[in-house]
Motif scaffolding. Structure first.
Motif, mmCIF file in Angstrom:
data_model
loop_
_atom_site.group_PDB
_atom_site.id
_atom_site.type_symbol
_atom_site.label_atom_id
_atom_site.label_comp_id
_atom_site.label_asym_id
_atom_site.label_seq_id
_atom_site.Cartn_x
_atom_site.Cartn_y
_atom_site.Cartn_z
ATOM 1 N N VAL A 1 -19.957 50.085 -21.529
ATOM 2 C CA VAL A 1 -21.097 50.363 -22.400
ATOM 3 C C VAL A 1 -22.269 50.859 -21.555
ATOM 4 C CG1 VAL A 1 -22.690 49.406 -24.095
ATOM 5 C CG2 VAL A 1 -20.326 48.579 -23.997
ATOM 6 N N LEU A 2 -22.807 52.015 -21.936
ATOM 7 C CA LEU A 2 -23.989 52.585 -21.281
ATOM 8 C C LEU A 2 -25.160 52.436 -22.252
ATOM 9 C CD1 LEU A 2 -22.342 55.919 -20.039
ATOM 10 C CD2 LEU A 2 -22.377 53.702 -18.878
ATOM 11 N N PRO A 3 -26.029 51.441 -22.069
ATOM 12 C CA PRO A 3 -27.117 51.211 -23.033
ATOM 13 C C PRO A 3 -28.033 52.415 -23.209
ATOM 14 C CG PRO A 3 -26.867 49.341 -21.550
ATOM 15 C CD PRO A 3 -26.026 50.438 -20.993
ATOM 16 N N LEU A 4 -28.250 53.161 -22.136
ATOM 17 C CA LEU A 4 -29.067 54.369 -22.192
ATOM 18 C C LEU A 4 -28.274 55.520 -21.597
ATOM 19 C CD1 LEU A 4 -32.556 52.995 -21.050
ATOM 20 C CD2 LEU A 4 -31.821 53.524 -23.382
ATOM 21 N N THR B 1 -26.045 54.053 -16.526
ATOM 22 C CA THR B 1 -25.744 52.796 -15.849
ATOM 23 C C THR B 1 -24.956 51.887 -16.780
ATOM 24 O OG1 THR B 1 -27.781 52.946 -14.545
ATOM 25 C CG2 THR B 1 -26.732 50.779 -14.697
ATOM 26 N N VAL B 2 -23.853 51.343 -16.275
ATOM 27 C CA VAL B 2 -23.003 50.468 -17.084
ATOM 28 C C VAL B 2 -23.696 49.131 -17.280
ATOM 29 C CG1 VAL B 2 -20.783 49.278 -17.218
ATOM 30 C CG2 VAL B 2 -20.911 51.601 -16.257
ATOM 31 N N GLY B 3 -23.827 48.730 -18.553
ATOM 32 C CA GLY B 3 -24.448 47.448 -18.849
ATOM 33 C C GLY B 3 -23.449 46.359 -19.155
ATOM 34 N N GLU B 4 -22.220 46.760 -19.547
ATOM 35 C CA GLU B 4 -21.225 45.766 -19.950
ATOM 36 C C GLU B 4 -19.844 46.407 -19.946
ATOM 37 O OE1 GLU B 4 -20.226 42.906 -23.848
ATOM 38 O OE2 GLU B 4 -21.811 44.436 -23.930
ATOM 39 N N ILE B 5 -18.834 45.623 -19.558
ATOM 40 C CA ILE B 5 -17.433 46.034 -19.639
ATOM 41 C C ILE B 5 -16.761 45.198 -20.716
ATOM 42 C CG2 ILE B 5 -15.204 46.128 -18.461
ATOM 43 C CD1 ILE B 5 -17.003 48.245 -17.444
ATOM 44 N N PRO C 1 -24.328 52.072 -28.674
ATOM 45 C CA PRO C 1 -25.772 51.841 -28.782
ATOM 46 C C PRO C 1 -26.526 53.125 -29.116
ATOM 47 C CG PRO C 1 -25.082 51.812 -26.484
ATOM 48 C CD PRO C 1 -23.829 51.875 -27.303
ATOM 49 N N PRO C 2 -27.530 53.053 -29.991
ATOM 50 C CA PRO C 2 -28.365 54.237 -30.249
ATOM 51 C C PRO C 2 -29.032 54.697 -28.953
ATOM 52 C CG PRO C 2 -28.764 52.516 -31.885
ATOM 53 C CD PRO C 2 -27.929 51.896 -30.803
ATOM 54 N N GLY C 3 -28.932 55.975 -28.659
ATOM 55 C CA GLY C 3 -29.478 56.486 -27.411
ATOM 56 C C GLY C 3 -28.625 56.165 -26.209
ATOM 57 N N GLY C 4 -27.428 55.652 -26.442
ATOM 58 C CA GLY C 4 -26.514 55.313 -25.355
ATOM 59 C C GLY C 4 -25.148 55.916 -25.591
ATOM 60 N N ALA C 5 -24.136 55.357 -24.935
ATOM 61 C CA ALA C 5 -22.775 55.863 -25.062
ATOM 62 C C ALA C 5 -21.804 54.790 -24.595
ATOM 63 C CB ALA C 5 -22.589 57.144 -24.248
ATOM 64 N N VAL C 6 -20.521 55.021 -24.842
ATOM 65 C CA VAL C 6 -19.462 54.118 -24.392
ATOM 66 C C VAL C 6 -18.349 54.957 -23.779
ATOM 67 C CG1 VAL C 6 -17.756 52.376 -25.045
ATOM 68 C CG2 VAL C 6 -19.990 52.412 -26.172
ATOM 69 N N VAL C 7 -17.920 54.576 -22.577
ATOM 70 C CA VAL C 7 -16.786 55.222 -21.922
ATOM 71 C C VAL C 7 -15.543 54.397 -22.224
ATOM 72 C CG1 VAL C 7 -15.779 55.984 -19.744
ATOM 73 C CG2 VAL C 7 -18.257 56.132 -20.098
#
Length: 229
Positions: free
Chosen positions: A182-185, A198-202, A211-217
């Motif tokens: 999870v990339l919060p921004l 920056t990865v905030g969580e796996i 997340p709004p304004g973010g992305a998920v790999v």
């Protein structure tokens, strides 16, 4: 024999000509017309909007059903969701049963759906100019190692990695066997520049909120191993 060939050609040309109905004025400068194209597979209805080039009081924008890539919605409902303006719309692309567009989608300079390399893509510039080209996208990701192939808003293969932005929908695809970062921004997916997050969580499994304004790999198989290395 010559006469027979000429008659056949004339009949074929007549069968292929579109049947046109009268144009309907929707608003000043904008008309609607329904045409029927007779093909070898049967009649095909074509909905045609004629409008001035974008600029001034007029603009041309792609709109997603339900505000997301996946999902289906009637064009009339999509028009009602656009507030603050008088709108007219038609389908802009072919799509799968789940609503996934078959071609490229660019919104406000951000890529939401990659183009298909097997067909032409259509684009309209800020000055109203029309461009039709074969376009390809080659995206990569890199953590602490080398660059590797990356898909955009498309479920990864058995050993692949994909980036899901909020254009996809509220969550990543459901399913087991996926590792998700999870990339919060994260900046908009603008082509031809390097983007950093920056990865905030796996997380493990699918259905992770984007997340709004973010992305998920999302990664699977060997791609997941490299993502967490």
């Amino acid at each position: 024999m010559l006469r027979k060939l000429l008659v056949t050609a004339l009949v074929a040309g007549f069968a292929a000509a579109p049947a046109q109905a009268a144009r309907t004025l929707l608003m000043p400068g904008v008309t609607y017309e329904r045409q029927v194209q007779f093909t070898s597979q049967g009649p095909v209805a074509i909905h045609v909007l004629l409008a001035p080039k974008p600029g001034g009081l007029y603009s041309l924008k792609p709109v997603l059903s339900n505000g997301a890539i996946v999902g289906l919605e009637r064009v009339t409902a999509m028009q009602r969701a656009v507030t603050g303006a008088t709108t007219a719309g038609v389908n802009g692309d072919l799509f799968r049963e789940d609503g996934l567009p078959s071609g490229v989608l660019l919104q406000s300079g951000a890529l939401a759906r990659s183009p298909s390399p097997d067909r032409s893509s259509i684009g309209i510039g800020a000055d109203g100019s029309l461009q039709v080209e074969r376009v390809k996208v080659f995206a990569t990701w890199r953590g602490s190692g080398q660059r590797r192939a990356l898909l955009l808003n498309l479920p990864p293969g058995p050993n692949g990695v994909s980036l899901f932005t909020s254009a996809w929908g509220p969550t990543t695809p459901a399913g087991s066997g996926a590792t998700e970062a999870v990339l919060p921004l994260y900046p908009p997916a603008t082509p031809n520049i390097d983007l950093t997050g920056t990865v905030g969580e796996i997380r493990q499994g699918g259905g992770t909120p984007i997340p709004p304004g973010g992305a998920v790999v999302v990664a699977r198989g060997t791609g997941a191993t490299r993502l967490t290395a």
